[in-house]
Design an enzyme around this catalytic site. Structure first.
Site, PDB file in Angstrom:
ATOM      1  N   ALA A  68       1.206 -11.043   7.554  1.00 23.86           N
ATOM      2  CA  ALA A  68       0.692 -12.196   7.964  1.00 23.86           C
ATOM      3  C   ALA A  68       1.544 -12.573   9.232  1.00 23.86           C
ATOM      4  O   ALA A  68       2.787 -12.388   9.245  1.00 23.86           O
ATOM      5  CB  ALA A  68       0.594 -13.414   7.145  1.00 23.86           C
ATOM      6  N   ASN A 117      11.924 -16.429  13.475  1.00 30.29           N
ATOM      7  CA  ASN A 117      11.025 -16.859  13.994  1.00 30.29           C
ATOM      8  C   ASN A 117      10.763 -18.487  13.718  1.00 30.29           C
ATOM      9  O   ASN A 117      11.030 -18.656  12.449  1.00 30.29           O
ATOM     10  CB  ASN A 117       9.560 -16.289  13.913  1.00 30.29           C
ATOM     11  CG  ASN A 117       8.840 -16.656  12.639  1.00 30.29           C
ATOM     12  OD1 ASN A 117       8.204 -17.779  12.908  1.00 30.29           O
ATOM     13  ND2 ASN A 117       9.147 -15.903  11.875  1.00 30.29           N
ATOM     14  N   ARG A 118      10.377 -19.369  14.704  1.00 28.98           N
ATOM     15  CA  ARG A 118      10.214 -20.634  14.196  1.00 28.98           C
ATOM     16  C   ARG A 118       8.767 -20.938  15.008  1.00 28.98           C
ATOM     17  O   ARG A 118       8.769 -22.001  15.654  1.00 28.98           O
ATOM     18  CB  ARG A 118      11.144 -21.820  14.396  1.00 28.98           C
ATOM     19  CG  ARG A 118      11.647 -21.535  15.921  1.00 28.98           C
ATOM     20  CD  ARG A 118      12.429 -22.774  16.131  1.00 28.98           C
ATOM     21  NE  ARG A 118      13.062 -22.848  17.299  1.00 28.98           N
ATOM     22  CZ  ARG A 118      14.183 -22.329  17.751  1.00 28.98           C
ATOM     23  NH1 ARG A 118      14.835 -21.698  16.748  1.00 28.98           N
ATOM     24  NH2 ARG A 118      14.851 -22.287  19.021  1.00 28.98           N
ATOM     25  N   GLY A 120       5.704 -21.835  13.825  1.00 29.76           N
ATOM     26  CA  GLY A 120       5.175 -23.247  13.613  1.00 29.76           C
ATOM     27  C   GLY A 120       3.618 -22.853  13.403  1.00 29.76           C
ATOM     28  O   GLY A 120       2.889 -23.828  13.904  1.00 29.76           O
ATOM     29  N   PHE A 121       3.040 -21.834  12.957  1.00 33.54           N
ATOM     30  CA  PHE A 121       1.515 -21.574  12.773  1.00 33.54           C
ATOM     31  C   PHE A 121       0.775 -21.939  14.063  1.00 33.54           C
ATOM     32  O   PHE A 121      -0.189 -22.746  14.190  1.00 33.54           O
ATOM     33  CB  PHE A 121       1.112 -22.687  11.904  1.00 33.54           C
ATOM     34  CG  PHE A 121       1.212 -22.310  10.208  1.00 33.54           C
ATOM     35  CD1 PHE A 121       1.502 -21.021   9.938  1.00 33.54           C
ATOM     36  CD2 PHE A 121       1.283 -23.312   9.289  1.00 33.54           C
ATOM     37  CE1 PHE A 121       1.949 -20.622   8.635  1.00 33.54           C
ATOM     38  CE2 PHE A 121       1.903 -23.117   7.921  1.00 33.54           C
ATOM     39  CZ  PHE A 121       2.016 -21.726   7.474  1.00 33.54           C
ATOM     40  N   SER A 186       6.201 -21.024   4.387  1.00 40.09           N
ATOM     41  CA  SER A 186       6.992 -21.030   5.502  1.00 40.09           C
ATOM     42  C   SER A 186       7.884 -21.880   5.913  1.00 40.09           C
ATOM     43  O   SER A 186       7.686 -23.184   5.728  1.00 40.09           O
ATOM     44  CB  SER A 186       5.639 -21.002   6.956  1.00 40.09           C
ATOM     45  OG  SER A 186       6.241 -21.168   8.125  1.00 40.09           O
ATOM     46  N   ASN A 188       8.764 -23.064   8.857  1.00 31.79           N
ATOM     47  CA  ASN A 188       8.259 -23.627  10.097  1.00 31.79           C
ATOM     48  C   ASN A 188       7.671 -24.923  10.204  1.00 31.79           C
ATOM     49  O   ASN A 188       7.303 -25.180  11.236  1.00 31.79           O
ATOM     50  CB  ASN A 188       8.277 -22.415  11.049  1.00 31.79           C
ATOM     51  CG  ASN A 188       9.206 -21.521  11.079  1.00 31.79           C
ATOM     52  OD1 ASN A 188      10.435 -21.628  11.096  1.00 31.79           O
ATOM     53  ND2 ASN A 188       8.890 -20.197  10.990  1.00 31.79           N
ATOM     54  N   THR A 189       6.864 -25.298   9.181  1.00 34.03           N
ATOM     55  CA  THR A 189       6.037 -26.609   9.098  1.00 34.03           C
ATOM     56  C   THR A 189       6.927 -27.528   8.110  1.00 34.03           C
ATOM     57  O   THR A 189       7.344 -27.221   6.948  1.00 34.03           O
ATOM     58  CB  THR A 189       4.671 -26.127   8.502  1.00 34.03           C
ATOM     59  OG1 THR A 189       4.301 -25.205   9.409  1.00 34.03           O
ATOM     60  CG2 THR A 189       3.800 -27.563   8.445  1.00 34.03           C
ATOM     61  N   LYS A 226       1.809 -17.200  -1.620  1.00 35.78           N
ATOM     62  CA  LYS A 226       2.882 -16.667  -0.901  1.00 35.78           C
ATOM     63  C   LYS A 226       4.317 -17.545  -1.169  1.00 35.78           C
ATOM     64  O   LYS A 226       3.996 -18.513  -0.910  1.00 35.78           O
ATOM     65  CB  LYS A 226       2.702 -16.231   0.612  1.00 35.78           C
ATOM     66  CG  LYS A 226       3.930 -15.400   1.184  1.00 35.78           C
ATOM     67  CD  LYS A 226       3.514 -15.033   2.436  1.00 35.78           C
ATOM     68  CE  LYS A 226       4.467 -14.094   3.509  1.00 35.78           C
ATOM     69  NZ  LYS A 226       3.941 -13.609   4.616  1.00 35.78           N
ATOM     70  N   THR A 254       7.757 -11.251  -0.139  1.00 35.59           N
ATOM     71  CA  THR A 254       8.144 -12.807   0.088  1.00 35.59           C
ATOM     72  C   THR A 254       7.877 -13.172   1.587  1.00 35.59           C
ATOM     73  O   THR A 254       7.983 -12.249   2.229  1.00 35.59           O
ATOM     74  CB  THR A 254       9.583 -13.174  -0.390  1.00 35.59           C
ATOM     75  OG1 THR A 254      10.391 -12.478   0.766  1.00 35.59           O
ATOM     76  CG2 THR A 254       9.986 -12.934  -1.662  1.00 35.59           C
ATOM     77  N   ASN A 255       7.874 -14.511   1.669  1.00 39.56           N
ATOM     78  CA  ASN A 255       8.287 -14.920   3.281  1.00 39.56           C
ATOM     79  C   ASN A 255       9.220 -14.887   3.720  1.00 39.56           C
ATOM     80  O   ASN A 255      10.184 -13.997   3.517  1.00 39.56           O
ATOM     81  CB  ASN A 255       7.522 -16.367   3.106  1.00 39.56           C
ATOM     82  CG  ASN A 255       6.690 -16.791   4.366  1.00 39.56           C
ATOM     83  OD1 ASN A 255       7.321 -16.335   5.405  1.00 39.56           O
ATOM     84  ND2 ASN A 255       5.564 -17.436   4.163  1.00 39.56           N
TER      85      ASN A 255
HETATM   86  C1  LIG Z   1       6.969 -13.605  14.172  1.00 41.42           C
HETATM   87  C2  LIG Z   1       6.486 -13.798  12.658  1.00 41.42           C
HETATM   88  C3  LIG Z   1       5.398 -14.692  12.419  1.00 41.42           C
HETATM   89  C4  LIG Z   1       5.005 -14.736  10.893  1.00 41.42           C
HETATM   90  N1  LIG Z   1       4.191 -15.735  10.567  1.00 41.42           N
HETATM   91  C5  LIG Z   1       3.452 -15.876   9.464  1.00 41.42           C
HETATM   92  C6  LIG Z   1       2.575 -16.408   8.994  1.00 41.42           C
HETATM   93  O1  LIG Z   1       1.782 -17.260   9.749  1.00 41.42           O
HETATM   94  N2  LIG Z   1       2.179 -16.649   7.554  1.00 41.42           N
HETATM   95  C7  LIG Z   1       3.032 -16.133   6.777  1.00 41.42           C
HETATM   96  O2  LIG Z   1       2.688 -16.162   5.642  1.00 41.42           O
HETATM   97  N3  LIG Z   1       4.029 -15.208   7.200  1.00 41.42           N
HETATM   98  C8  LIG Z   1       4.379 -15.069   8.262  1.00 41.42           C
HETATM   99  N4  LIG Z   1       5.458 -14.261   8.556  1.00 41.42           N
HETATM  100  C9  LIG Z   1       6.168 -13.543   7.727  1.00 41.42           C
HETATM  101  C10 LIG Z   1       5.833 -12.096   7.499  1.00 41.42           C
HETATM  102  O3  LIG Z   1       4.347 -12.039   6.942  1.00 41.42           O
HETATM  103  C11 LIG Z   1       6.560 -11.405   6.380  1.00 41.42           C
HETATM  104  O4  LIG Z   1       6.369 -12.230   4.967  1.00 41.42           O
HETATM  105  C12 LIG Z   1       8.001 -11.537   6.586  1.00 41.42           C
HETATM  106  O5  LIG Z   1       8.371 -11.126   8.168  1.00 41.42           O
HETATM  107  C13 LIG Z   1       8.702 -10.531   5.727  1.00 41.42           C
HETATM  108  O6  LIG Z   1       8.516  -9.118   6.074  1.00 41.42           O
HETATM  109  P1  LIG Z   1       9.175  -8.134   7.018  1.00 41.42           P
HETATM  110  O7  LIG Z   1      10.763  -8.284   6.739  1.00 41.42           O
HETATM  111  O8  LIG Z   1       8.388  -6.976   6.976  1.00 41.42           O
HETATM  112  O9  LIG Z   1       9.120  -8.956   8.389  1.00 41.42           O
HETATM  113  C14 LIG Z   1       6.053 -14.034   9.938  1.00 41.42           C
HETATM  114  C15 LIG Z   1       6.942 -13.352  10.260  1.00 41.42           C
HETATM  115  C16 LIG Z   1       7.237 -13.216  11.674  1.00 41.42           C
HETATM  116  C17 LIG Z   1       8.320 -12.395  12.091  1.00 41.42           C
END
Ligand SMILES: Cc1cc2nc3c(=O)[nH]c(=O)nc-3n(C[C@H](O)[C@H](O)[C@H](O)COP(=O)(O)O)c2cc1C
Length: 372
Positions: A68, A117-118, A120-121, A186, A188-189, A226, A254-255
């Site tokens: 995501a 990242n922040r 914030g949806f 997340s 960021n909210t 999640k 995880t997130n």
């Molecule tokens: C820029 C950015 C935006 C993200 N936005 C979301 C999101 O909207 N919803 C969510 O569940 N995770 C979000 N994630 C988290 C990722 O889905 C993932 O869980 C996290 O980055 C760990 O995986 P990675 O190490 O492969 O990046 C975001 C990550 C990044 C870097």
């Protein structure tokens, strides 16, 4: 593809602000999504071999999915399978449209192959999102692999009304995707992660169950939750108590994390001082630890989508043998490029053969079952 990407494309992208580079890449992929010959050309270079996996009632051509946050606006839905992904998770989507936090809100920690990242949806809201999905469906370019949607809580909605907010988005989108992920993790909210508390989560899943029941004649859609890597194992166990009564289809683990690696390097520290969630390599170990714990606590009965710091075949195999049935990547795609899904799928097929496993389920959790 990894080498040419790192050598030629990445240096150009990395000269740009991270969010701008992200938007440029998505615009290109969006073009490939709209023009089938381009998409087909990508597929011939980057498509992955089959490695079929079944989980929560769905069939996946391979276990490597798009995490995501990458395709928040459903810009490039048909392209992800051309790049070799076995599924994608779109969004996060919230009930109300929102612009997210002010930029800059995405930062690269290049030395550690990480991102903070922040965002914030930032997203167009469930209504417009549903229209975009309908347009893709009628274009006959909808992918063959399962499509999931990540649901977030609107910032304007108070925590006490979170259940209604999630359920409204779910009702709007339920017929347009194969599975859903409730994102309560997340960073960021404001206060969102408090919704990981058992009673708050129970309320959200009760509202979603009710929304499922109100669509008679339709089989329920799998809904996963999640979780944050910063939860204690006890807090995770409490979430697991909801698995049966609230019919959780699985857990995405995880997130991003709010923790930071220790460093004496001033340049790194400067980036790590940014507020937001950290993803990529520094997250790998903690996310695997959580997957292993979930697998052991459930005896492997609840599917886990493993995500966090997967950049190599060894990372992917580590998560599978710790107990993940499916995987997702985000940050490594930025560092390794679009050849990553195929590299991972090919490598996983080799790992299976080398370990002598013929069934995917035999590989899942194999290290968690043996090591104590
Ligand atoms: C820029 C950015 C935006 C993200 N936005 C979301 C999101 O909207 N919803 C969510 O569940 N995770 C979000 N994630 C988290 C990722 O889905 C993932 O869980 C996290 O980055 C760990 O995986 P990675 O190490 O492969 O990046 C975001 C990550 C990044 C870097």
């Amino acid at each position: 593809m990894s080498w040419p990407y790192r050598r030629f494309i990445r240096p150009i992208l990395f000269q740009q602000d991270p969010e701008r580079a992200h938007n440029m890449a998505l615009t290109m992929l969006g073009l490939a999504a709209k023009f089938p010959p381009l998409g087909n050309a990508l597929e011939s270079f980057l498509g992955a071999p089959p490695l079929p996996v079944s989980a929560f009632g769905l069939d996946f051509p391979n276990p490597v999915g798009l995490a995501a946050g990458m395709d928040k606006f459903a810009t490039a839905i048909p392209v992800w399978e051309k790049l070799g992904f076995g599924f994608c998770e779109l969004g996060g989507v919230t009930w109300h449209a929102q612009s997210g936090n002010p930029p800059p809100r995405m930062f690269r920690a290049v030395a550690d192959e990480a991102i903070i990242n922040r965002m914030g949806f930032n997203n167009p809201g469930a209504d417009i999102f549903s229209r975009k999905l309908k347009a893709w469906k009628t274009s006959h370019r909808w992918p063959r692999h399962p499509v999931g949607i990540n649901l977030g809580k609107s910032k304007v909605t108070p925590l006490e009304q979170a259940a209604t907010d999630y359920a409204s988005s779910f009702r709007q989108l339920r017929d347009l995707a194969d599975f859903f992920v409730v994102n309560v993790s997340s960073p960021n909210t404001p206060n969102l992660r408090q919704l990981q508390d058992k009673s708050a989560l129970d309320e959200i899943f009760a509202a979603l169950q009710e929304a499922q029941a109100n669509t008679p004649g339709q089989p329920p859609k799998p809904i996963l939750v999640k979780v944050a890597p910063d939860l204690t194992l006890t807090a995770l166990d409490e979430i697991l108590e909801l698995a049966i009564p609230r019919r959780l289809a699985g857990i995405v683990a995880t997130n991003t994390t709010i923790s930071r690696p220790k460093t004496t390097d001033a340049a790194r520290q400067k980036i790590y001082n940014e507020t937001g969630g950290l993803s990529g390599k520094p997250l790998r170990e903690r996310s695997t630890e959580i997957i292993r714990h979930l697998y052991r606590q459930t005896n492997g009965k609840l599917p886990v989508i493993g995500v966090g710091g997967i950049a190599t075949v060894d990372d992917a195999w580590e998560k599978i043998t710790a107990g993940a049935t499916l995987l997702q990547v985000y940050t490594a795609l930025v560092y390794e490029g679009p050849g990553l899904p195929r590299t991972l799928v090919e490598g996983l097929r080799e790992k299976m053969a080398f370990a002598g496993f013929t069934r995917w389920q035999d590989a899942v959790g194999s290290a968690a079952r043996t090591a104590v």
